[in-house]
Write an enzyme that holds these catalytic residues in place. Structure first.
Site, PDB file in Angstrom:
ATOM      1  N   GLU A  26       0.816  -1.206   0.000  1.00 56.66           N
ATOM      2  CA  GLU A  26       0.000   0.000   0.000  1.00 56.66           C
ATOM      3  C   GLU A  26       0.853   1.260   0.000  1.00 56.66           C
ATOM      4  O   GLU A  26       1.912   1.301   0.613  1.00 56.66           O
ATOM      5  CB  GLU A  26      -0.927   0.008   1.222  1.00 56.66           C
ATOM      6  CG  GLU A  26      -1.891  -1.155   1.215  1.00 56.66           C
ATOM      7  CD  GLU A  26      -2.676  -1.279   2.496  1.00 56.66           C
ATOM      8  OE1 GLU A  26      -2.902  -0.256   3.160  1.00 56.66           O
ATOM      9  OE2 GLU A  26      -3.069  -2.415   2.823  1.00 56.66           O
TER      10      GLU A  26
ATOM     11  N   CYS B 297      -3.221   1.396   6.954  1.00 55.97           N
ATOM     12  CA  CYS B 297      -2.059   0.587   6.603  1.00 55.97           C
ATOM     13  C   CYS B 297      -2.335  -0.893   6.822  1.00 55.97           C
ATOM     14  O   CYS B 297      -2.593  -1.330   7.935  1.00 55.97           O
ATOM     15  CB  CYS B 297      -0.862   1.036   7.446  1.00 55.97           C
ATOM     16  SG  CYS B 297       0.664   0.270   6.938  1.00 55.97           S
TER      17      CYS B 297
END
Length: 371
Positions: free
Chosen positions: A89, A326
């Site tokens: 990510e 996250c």
């Protein structure tokens, strides 16, 4: 893939250092290879031109966009495809910032971070790190890069420092706008402090979260065995060596690390240090027992620390409307067939990521001016 491998591939095609620098500069800045003051046919050897398209196609596949999740605050969370089918990510931040990942998964196992739930799956190569930046730059300008995404940068030092060096030179990112975020590791401090004068030296953010060694060890169960005192001492040495203040991160957990004793401990550790404390109220999740203190309590703590001489910022959590913190985008994609339980909101908010990069510059300038 590492940057050194791209350099070697270009050299094998007949490229000289000046040609390699041009190709890497345009790639890292997401600019067309046909751009620049000189056309490729007037500058690059024919053998390089003939092999460049195939190499660039391979490099272009290092980080591909799987999905994008824009937030109401101007952030955009990206699920990035890597070679071998893995994903990581990146987060585009308001004011030209970008958070990148350095590992798929993480070995530290912070108790409130989704990234480490499955442990460390693989390292992300230096070229893949830069490829995240190049990908983000196809969507909007990037002038700051913080290593606060998936993974622990100190556990992937060679790749992270190689990427930082390229981003701080050919990538056209100011050194103080490259932020190395870590739970702390003696090997990382040793490498950072020993970087030659001609290498890029990033700013540093340290995850503290408690002044009590035993509590910090429970919150960050597989971090290097450094006491809070050792962590701050190492950070202070680096801050004084580089002229960049250390950013300390503190996730506020009600009844765990929001006590008066902890606040006294922060004053004891950071008084007189070249540092900024970020207080980050925890984002509650039904699946976990952690709670966040009230905003009034958090604000009171920040004011109290200010009065005691500790530069402190209380951070709002941003970008949570897309539920893409996250590790969560990756977890959602992996969980589609299995319907897993809800996962924790991340340790570091998008607002904090922005603040880390934004606040280094004025603090460094003030230090140079004798403030």
């Amino acid at each position: 893939m590492r940057i050194k491998h791209i350099r070697q591939r270009l050299a094998d095609l007949g490229a000289k250092p000046v040609h390699i620098q041009r190709v890497l500069r345009l790639w890292a800045q997401a600019l067309p290879q046909e751009g620049g003051k000189r056309r490729p046919e007037d500058f690059l050897p024919q053998s390089v031109r003939e092999g460049l398209d195939a190499l660039l196609a391979e490099v272009g596949g290092l980080a591909t966009l799987r999905s994008a999740h824009p937030g109401a605050d101007g952030s955009e969370r990206l699920l990035v495809g890597l070679s071998g089918g893995q994903t990581c990510e990146s987060v585009l931040l308001p004011r030209d910032g970008l958070c990148v990942s350095s590992q798929v998964g993480c070995a530290v196992g912070c108790v409130f971070c989704m990234t480490g739930q499955d442990g460390l799956l693989r390292q992300i190569g230096s070229a893949e790190i830069v490829a995240q930046v190049a990908l983000a730059r196809t969507r909007r300008p990037v002038k700051k890069v913080v290593f606060m995404g998936m993974g622990e940068p100190s556990h992937n030092l060679d790749n992270v420092l190689e990427a930082i060096d390229l981003l701080g030179t050919l990538g056209n990112i100011g050194h103080k706008n490259l932020v190395f975020s870590t739970v702390g590791d003696p090997r990382a401090f040793e490498r950072l402090l020993s970087l030659p004068a001609d290498r890029v030296k990033p700013a540093l953010a340290l995850s503290l979260h408690s002044t009590r060694a035993e509590l910090r060890a429970r919150l960050l169960p597989r971090a290097a065995p450094m006491t809070p005192e050792e962590l701050v001492d190492a950070g202070e040495r680096y801050a004084r060596a580089t002229g960049y203040p250390i950013q300390y991160q503190w996730t506020l957990l009600e009844g765990i690390n929001d006590s008066e004793a902890e606040m006294e401990g922060i004053v004891r550790l950071l008084h007189g240090k070249y540092a900024l404390m970020n207080l980050i109220p925890y984002n509650e999740v039904d699946a976990l027992d952690f709670k966040r203190p009230s905003w009034e309590r958090a604000a009171e703590m920040a004011r109290w620390l200010h009065r005691r001489g500790i530069l402190t910022k209380l951070r709002h959590s941003a970008g949570q409307d897309v539920d893409g913190g996250c590790g969560q985008l990756r977890a959602r994609e992996s969980a589609r067939p299995a319907h897993r339980k809800p996962v924790p909101i991340p340790l570091v908010s998008a607002d904090t990521l922005r603040a880390v990069a934004d606040s280094v510059q004025p603090l460094a300038d003030r230090a140079r001016e004798g403030g």
